[in-house]
Design an enzyme around this catalytic site. Structure first.
Site, PDB file in Angstrom:
ATOM      1  N   LYS A  55       0.843  -1.205   0.000  1.00  0.00           N
ATOM      2  CA  LYS A  55       0.000   0.000   0.000  1.00  0.00           C
ATOM      3  C   LYS A  55       0.872   1.246   0.000  1.00  0.00           C
ATOM      4  O   LYS A  55       0.635   2.181  -0.765  1.00  0.00           O
ATOM      5  CB  LYS A  55      -0.906   0.029   1.237  1.00  0.00           C
ATOM      6  CG  LYS A  55      -2.158  -0.791   1.080  1.00  0.00           C
ATOM      7  CD  LYS A  55      -2.904  -0.857   2.405  1.00  0.00           C
ATOM      8  CE  LYS A  55      -3.919  -1.974   2.371  1.00  0.00           C
ATOM      9  NZ  LYS A  55      -4.299  -2.456   3.687  1.00  0.00           N
ATOM     10  N   GLN A  99      -5.716  -1.444   9.517  1.00  0.00           N
ATOM     11  CA  GLN A  99      -5.642  -2.806   8.970  1.00  0.00           C
ATOM     12  C   GLN A  99      -6.338  -3.792   9.910  1.00  0.00           C
ATOM     13  O   GLN A  99      -6.084  -3.810  11.109  1.00  0.00           O
ATOM     14  CB  GLN A  99      -4.153  -3.178   8.785  1.00  0.00           C
ATOM     15  CG  GLN A  99      -3.914  -4.507   8.105  1.00  0.00           C
ATOM     16  CD  GLN A  99      -4.321  -4.525   6.640  1.00  0.00           C
ATOM     17  OE1 GLN A  99      -4.217  -3.536   5.943  1.00  0.00           O
ATOM     18  NE2 GLN A  99      -4.807  -5.655   6.171  1.00  0.00           N
ATOM     19  N   ASP A 122     -11.946   2.799   3.698  1.00  0.00           N
ATOM     20  CA  ASP A 122     -12.360   1.392   3.645  1.00  0.00           C
ATOM     21  C   ASP A 122     -13.870   1.264   3.443  1.00  0.00           C
ATOM     22  O   ASP A 122     -14.362   0.184   3.107  1.00  0.00           O
ATOM     23  CB  ASP A 122     -12.023   0.703   4.978  1.00  0.00           C
ATOM     24  CG  ASP A 122     -10.756  -0.127   4.914  1.00  0.00           C
ATOM     25  OD1 ASP A 122     -10.467  -0.689   3.845  1.00  0.00           O
ATOM     26  OD2 ASP A 122     -10.073  -0.203   5.952  1.00  0.00           O
TER      27      ASP A 122
HETATM   28  N1  GUN Z   1      -7.982  -6.827   5.984  1.00  0.00           N
HETATM   29  C1  GUN Z   1      -8.296  -7.575   4.879  1.00  0.00           C
HETATM   30  N2  GUN Z   1      -8.879  -6.814   3.950  1.00  0.00           N
HETATM   31  C2  GUN Z   1      -8.940  -5.565   4.451  1.00  0.00           C
HETATM   32  C3  GUN Z   1      -9.421  -4.322   3.943  1.00  0.00           C
HETATM   33  O1  GUN Z   1      -9.950  -4.214   2.824  1.00  0.00           O
HETATM   34  N3  GUN Z   1      -9.296  -3.251   4.770  1.00  0.00           N
HETATM   35  C4  GUN Z   1      -8.740  -3.347   6.007  1.00  0.00           C
HETATM   36  N4  GUN Z   1      -8.687  -2.259   6.748  1.00  0.00           N
HETATM   37  N5  GUN Z   1      -8.283  -4.477   6.508  1.00  0.00           N
HETATM   38  C5  GUN Z   1      -8.380  -5.573   5.729  1.00  0.00           C
END
Ligand code: GUN
Length: 299
Positions: A55, A99, A122
């Site tokens: 990311k 996350q 998100d």
């Molecule tokens: N963990 C797995 N997929 C995601 C996601 O799309 N966003 C976040 N914040 N955590 C995750």
């Protein structure tokens, strides 16, 4: 039947990131804004660490500002909430991603609820899930969860108008299954949400012209569960034991069987995965423009 078309998510995501980089350049020029995305990682989950690294790199590659907070696994609820309050107020930060999963001592729902909905890239905050469900648009348009948004982009690119199509979503998670179903409903599909307790799941899947597999069980969906010619989106990323003690990644669909039956299918890896981060970057641009009250680009 001829072999299914392989929907190349990796190439699609690279093209999308190119459009995002162009938009970021234009927003800088026109408004003096540099979108900023912060990722908060609590603990040392190895898969999460890989995601967070990717990311950060891709955020910088499209010309946005990348911030990171890595906190120890024993971080308390109060400390995390205080950090989020600080990030909510920081004008350099337009998007906040915490996350998931979070360590056991932390209340995940409370953390998501503490994020400013305008910075919730998100799309997990109830304001955003509610707006997605109730059809918010204009000033009350939702931020949409990244994985289902990426799936929808690939579906529309492949199929065009989805109106009236029978769609089955296997999986009911807050991250993928539920928002995916809402997005397909918004596109006028006839949507069924199925899951591990659905009665006669193979028969339900056979009704789908669009089949979304998001259960997190390696190769659970077999070839004979698929309607001939259907478009299959495989959201699963499962690491399994391969030959010679090595591990390999497989999806939720038995791809070898599915390829001779489906009309089109996303591969694992290289399908949905790369689209998720690209959509996160797109959401950060969208959030930045909405916060500044300037028109948001369409991706
Ligand atoms: N963990 C797995 N997929 C995601 C996601 O799309 N966003 C976040 N914040 N955590 C995750």
């Amino acid at each position: 039947m001829a072999d299914a078309k392989i929907i190349d998510g990796k190439a699609f995501a690279a093209a999308l990131r190119g459009r995002i980089a162009t938009a970021v350049g234009e927003i800088k020029q026109a408004h003096g804004l540099t979108p900023g995305l912060v990722v908060v990682l609590v603990g040392e989950n190895p898969a999460s660490q890989v995601y967070v690294r990717n990311k950060a790199r891709q955020t910088e590659e499209v010309g946005m500002a990348s911030f990171e907070h890595k906190l120890p696994a024993d971080t308390g609820q109060d400390e995390l909430m205080a950090l989020i309050a600080k990030l909510n107020k920081d004008p350099a930060i337009n998007g906040i991603l915490v996350q998931l999963p979070l360590p056991k001592q932390i209340d995940e729902q409370a953390v998501i609820a503490a994020i400013d909905p305008a910075k919730d890239v998100d799309g997990f905050h109830v304001i955003n899930t509610g707006r997605l469900a109730t059809g918010g648009s204009g000033a009350s348009a939702p931020l949409i969860p990244c994985t289902p948004l990426g799936c929808l982009m690939m579906l529309k690119d492949h199929l065009g108008d989805l109106t009236g199509m029978p769609a089955v979503v296997v999986g009911r998670s807050n991250i993928v299954g539920k928002p995916m179903a809402q997005l397909l409903l918004r596109e006028h599909c006839t949507v069924t949400i199925a899951h591990s307790r659905t009665r006669d799941l193979p028969a339900v899947c056979r009704g789908a012209e669009i089949l979304i597999a998001a259960v997190g069980r390696p190769e659970m969906i077999r070839g004979d569960w698929i309607r001939p010619g259907a478009t299959v989106i495989d959201v699963g990323i499962n690491r399994i034991e391969g030959e010679g003690g090595k591990t390999r990644l497989v999806g939720d669909v038995a791809t070898g069987e599915a390829r001779s039956i489906a009309g089109a299918i996303t591969p694992v890896p290289g399908g949905v995965g790369p689209m998720t981060i690209a959509c996160l970057l797109a959401n950060t641009v969208t959030a930045t423009c909405r916060q500044a009250g300037v028109p948001a680009p369409e991706f």
